[in-house]
Design a protein around this motif. Sequence first.
Motif, PDB file in Angstrom:
ATOM      1  N   ARG A  60       0.931  -1.289  -0.197  1.00 21.43           N
ATOM      2  CA  ARG A  60       0.166   0.056  -0.089  1.00 21.43           C
ATOM      3  C   ARG A  60       0.768   1.084  -0.113  1.00 21.43           C
ATOM      4  NH1 ARG A  60      -4.167  -1.032   4.850  1.00 21.43           N
ATOM      5  NH2 ARG A  60      -2.338   0.074   5.684  1.00 21.43           N
ATOM      6  N   PRO A  61       0.626   2.168  -0.523  1.00 20.33           N
ATOM      7  CA  PRO A  61       1.309   3.507  -0.720  1.00 20.33           C
ATOM      8  C   PRO A  61       1.289   4.137   0.734  1.00 20.33           C
ATOM      9  CG  PRO A  61      -0.721   3.654  -2.018  1.00 20.33           C
ATOM     10  CD  PRO A  61      -0.727   2.258  -1.471  1.00 20.33           C
ATOM     11  N   ARG A  62       2.502   4.697   0.979  1.00 18.21           N
ATOM     12  CA  ARG A  62       2.686   5.327   2.415  1.00 18.21           C
ATOM     13  C   ARG A  62       1.767   6.341   2.758  1.00 18.21           C
ATOM     14  NH1 ARG A  62       5.001   2.350   6.282  1.00 18.21           N
ATOM     15  NH2 ARG A  62       7.002   1.495   5.579  1.00 18.21           N
ATOM     16  N   ASP A  63       1.148   7.148   1.784  1.00 16.13           N
ATOM     17  CA  ASP A  63       0.248   8.510   1.944  1.00 16.13           C
ATOM     18  C   ASP A  63      -1.070   7.783   2.490  1.00 16.13           C
ATOM     19  OD1 ASP A  63      -0.541   7.360  -0.313  1.00 16.13           O
ATOM     20  OD2 ASP A  63      -0.630   8.961  -1.322  1.00 16.13           O
ATOM     21  N   GLU A  64      -1.543   6.909   2.303  1.00 18.67           N
ATOM     22  CA  GLU A  64      -2.595   6.171   3.153  1.00 18.67           C
ATOM     23  C   GLU A  64      -2.383   6.063   4.727  1.00 18.67           C
ATOM     24  OE1 GLU A  64      -4.338   2.690   1.688  1.00 18.67           O
ATOM     25  OE2 GLU A  64      -4.304   3.271  -0.434  1.00 18.67           O
ATOM     26  N   GLY A  65      -3.376   6.379   5.430  1.00 18.39           N
ATOM     27  CA  GLY A  65      -3.124   6.384   6.717  1.00 18.39           C
ATOM     28  C   GLY A  65      -3.780   5.015   7.315  1.00 18.39           C
ATOM     29  N   ASP A  66      -2.931   4.578   8.253  1.00 14.92           N
ATOM     30  CA  ASP A  66      -3.510   3.175   8.993  1.00 14.92           C
ATOM     31  C   ASP A  66      -4.663   3.431   9.627  1.00 14.92           C
ATOM     32  OD1 ASP A  66      -3.551   0.739   9.507  1.00 14.92           O
ATOM     33  OD2 ASP A  66      -2.048   0.959  11.170  1.00 14.92           O
ATOM     34  N   ASP A  67      -5.705   2.633   9.395  1.00 14.12           N
ATOM     35  CA  ASP A  67      -7.159   2.810  10.155  1.00 14.12           C
ATOM     36  C   ASP A  67      -6.947   1.994  11.283  1.00 14.12           C
ATOM     37  OD1 ASP A  67      -9.538   3.602  10.779  1.00 14.12           O
ATOM     38  OD2 ASP A  67     -10.369   2.490   9.103  1.00 14.12           O
ATOM     39  N   PHE A  68      -6.349   2.817  12.447  1.00 17.97           N
ATOM     40  CA  PHE A  68      -5.993   2.262  13.381  1.00 17.97           C
ATOM     41  C   PHE A  68      -7.308   1.768  14.511  1.00 17.97           C
ATOM     42  CE2 PHE A  68      -5.351   2.439  18.276  1.00 17.97           C
ATOM     43  CZ  PHE A  68      -4.396   1.405  18.437  1.00 17.97           C
ATOM     44  N   ARG A  69      -8.327   2.692  14.241  1.00 19.47           N
ATOM     45  CA  ARG A  69      -9.647   2.394  14.724  1.00 19.47           C
ATOM     46  C   ARG A  69     -10.457   1.325  14.546  1.00 19.47           C
ATOM     47  NH1 ARG A  69     -14.392   6.241  16.871  1.00 19.47           N
ATOM     48  NH2 ARG A  69     -15.964   4.427  17.345  1.00 19.47           N
ATOM     49  N   HIS A  70     -10.330   1.177  13.217  1.00 14.62           N
ATOM     50  CA  HIS A  70     -11.031   0.118  12.650  1.00 14.62           C
ATOM     51  C   HIS A  70     -10.534  -1.460  12.869  1.00 14.62           C
ATOM     52  CE1 HIS A  70     -13.140  -2.456   9.496  1.00 14.62           C
ATOM     53  NE2 HIS A  70     -12.025  -2.837   9.193  1.00 14.62           N
ATOM     54  N   ARG A  71      -9.035  -1.123  12.957  1.00 16.83           N
ATOM     55  CA  ARG A  71      -8.357  -2.353  13.230  1.00 16.83           C
ATOM     56  C   ARG A  71      -8.590  -2.928  14.535  1.00 16.83           C
ATOM     57  NH1 ARG A  71      -2.232  -2.627  13.695  1.00 16.83           N
ATOM     58  NH2 ARG A  71      -2.466  -0.489  13.463  1.00 16.83           N
ATOM     59  N   MET A  72      -8.482  -2.057  15.679  1.00 21.61           N
ATOM     60  CA  MET A  72      -8.729  -2.304  17.091  1.00 21.61           C
ATOM     61  C   MET A  72     -10.214  -2.610  17.372  1.00 21.61           C
ATOM     62  SD  MET A  72      -6.158  -2.156  18.882  1.00 21.61           S
ATOM     63  CE  MET A  72      -5.103  -2.526  17.637  1.00 21.61           C
ATOM     64  N   LEU A  73     -11.210  -2.225  16.325  1.00 27.08           N
ATOM     65  CA  LEU A  73     -12.602  -2.653  16.594  1.00 27.08           C
ATOM     66  C   LEU A  73     -12.759  -4.229  16.079  1.00 27.08           C
ATOM     67  CD1 LEU A  73     -14.675   0.488  15.598  1.00 27.08           C
ATOM     68  CD2 LEU A  73     -14.518  -0.582  17.975  1.00 27.08           C
ATOM     69  N   ASN A  75     -10.301  -6.268  16.173  1.00 28.47           N
ATOM     70  CA  ASN A  75      -9.510  -7.084  17.139  1.00 28.47           C
ATOM     71  C   ASN A  75     -10.538  -7.272  18.378  1.00 28.47           C
ATOM     72  OD1 ASN A  75      -7.199  -7.316  15.514  1.00 28.47           O
ATOM     73  ND2 ASN A  75      -6.338  -5.699  16.638  1.00 28.47           N
ATOM     74  N   VAL A  76     -11.103  -6.391  19.008  1.00 29.86           N
ATOM     75  CA  VAL A  76     -12.136  -6.411  19.978  1.00 29.86           C
ATOM     76  C   VAL A  76     -13.395  -7.465  19.663  1.00 29.86           C
ATOM     77  CG1 VAL A  76     -13.619  -5.353  21.493  1.00 29.86           C
ATOM     78  CG2 VAL A  76     -11.704  -4.368  21.103  1.00 29.86           C
ATOM     79  N   ALA A  77     -13.834  -7.391  18.447  1.00 27.86           N
ATOM     80  CA  ALA A  77     -14.880  -8.266  17.995  1.00 27.86           C
ATOM     81  C   ALA A  77     -14.420  -9.663  17.741  1.00 27.86           C
ATOM     82  CB  ALA A  77     -15.538  -7.593  16.721  1.00 27.86           C
ATOM     83  N   ALA A  78     -13.344  -9.675  17.291  1.00 28.12           N
ATOM     84  CA  ALA A  78     -12.623 -11.362  17.354  1.00 28.12           C
ATOM     85  C   ALA A  78     -12.227 -11.732  18.624  1.00 28.12           C
ATOM     86  CB  ALA A  78     -11.550 -11.182  16.570  1.00 28.12           C
ATOM     87  N   LEU A  79     -11.874 -10.992  19.783  1.00 29.79           N
ATOM     88  CA  LEU A  79     -11.778 -11.525  21.041  1.00 29.79           C
ATOM     89  C   LEU A  79     -13.136 -11.791  21.687  1.00 29.79           C
ATOM     90  CD1 LEU A  79      -9.718 -11.742  23.555  1.00 29.79           C
ATOM     91  CD2 LEU A  79     -10.286  -9.697  24.137  1.00 29.79           C
ATOM     92  N   ALA A  80     -14.180 -10.836  21.612  1.00 29.29           N
ATOM     93  CA  ALA A  80     -15.444 -11.041  22.085  1.00 29.29           C
ATOM     94  C   ALA A  80     -16.090 -12.529  21.500  1.00 29.29           C
ATOM     95  CB  ALA A  80     -16.411  -9.858  21.656  1.00 29.29           C
ATOM     96  N   PHE A  81     -15.995 -12.768  20.340  1.00 29.69           N
ATOM     97  CA  PHE A  81     -16.272 -13.951  19.599  1.00 29.69           C
ATOM     98  C   PHE A  81     -15.665 -15.163  20.124  1.00 29.69           C
ATOM     99  CE2 PHE A  81     -16.079 -17.121  16.123  1.00 29.69           C
ATOM    100  CZ  PHE A  81     -17.323 -17.218  16.074  1.00 29.69           C
TER     101      PHE A  81
END
Length: 122
Positions: A60-73, A75-81
Amino acid sequence: MKTQRPIISDEEHVVLKFRPRTSAHPPGGREEPDPVKTPSTKASNTSTSPAANDLSRYERPRDEGDDFRHRMLANVAALAFTVALTAIGIWLAVSIADLRKTQDCVLMGRRDCARISVTPLG
């Protein structure tokens, strides 16, 4: 009884020379000819080009920001499951064990197999 030994000829004994791996020969198994040293007969031969092995097209190009919030959500959903699935598995195992105890009690001919919950007075 005689032991049978296979007939081995001297042609079967071959010493293999192992070369150390270098950066020029990646550990992929087969060696591809260098397109600079080997003249290409086909103009559309892309399987031997170094661009075919390049993984930069998947980056992925470096100018795209990492969507930290989506990734953490996620991860939390996977942990809850995972926690819910584990809790259901433990509850199911305990229920099956309890049912087995009750069934064993009934099959022995006892009459006091049902569990009666008594609440303390007070």
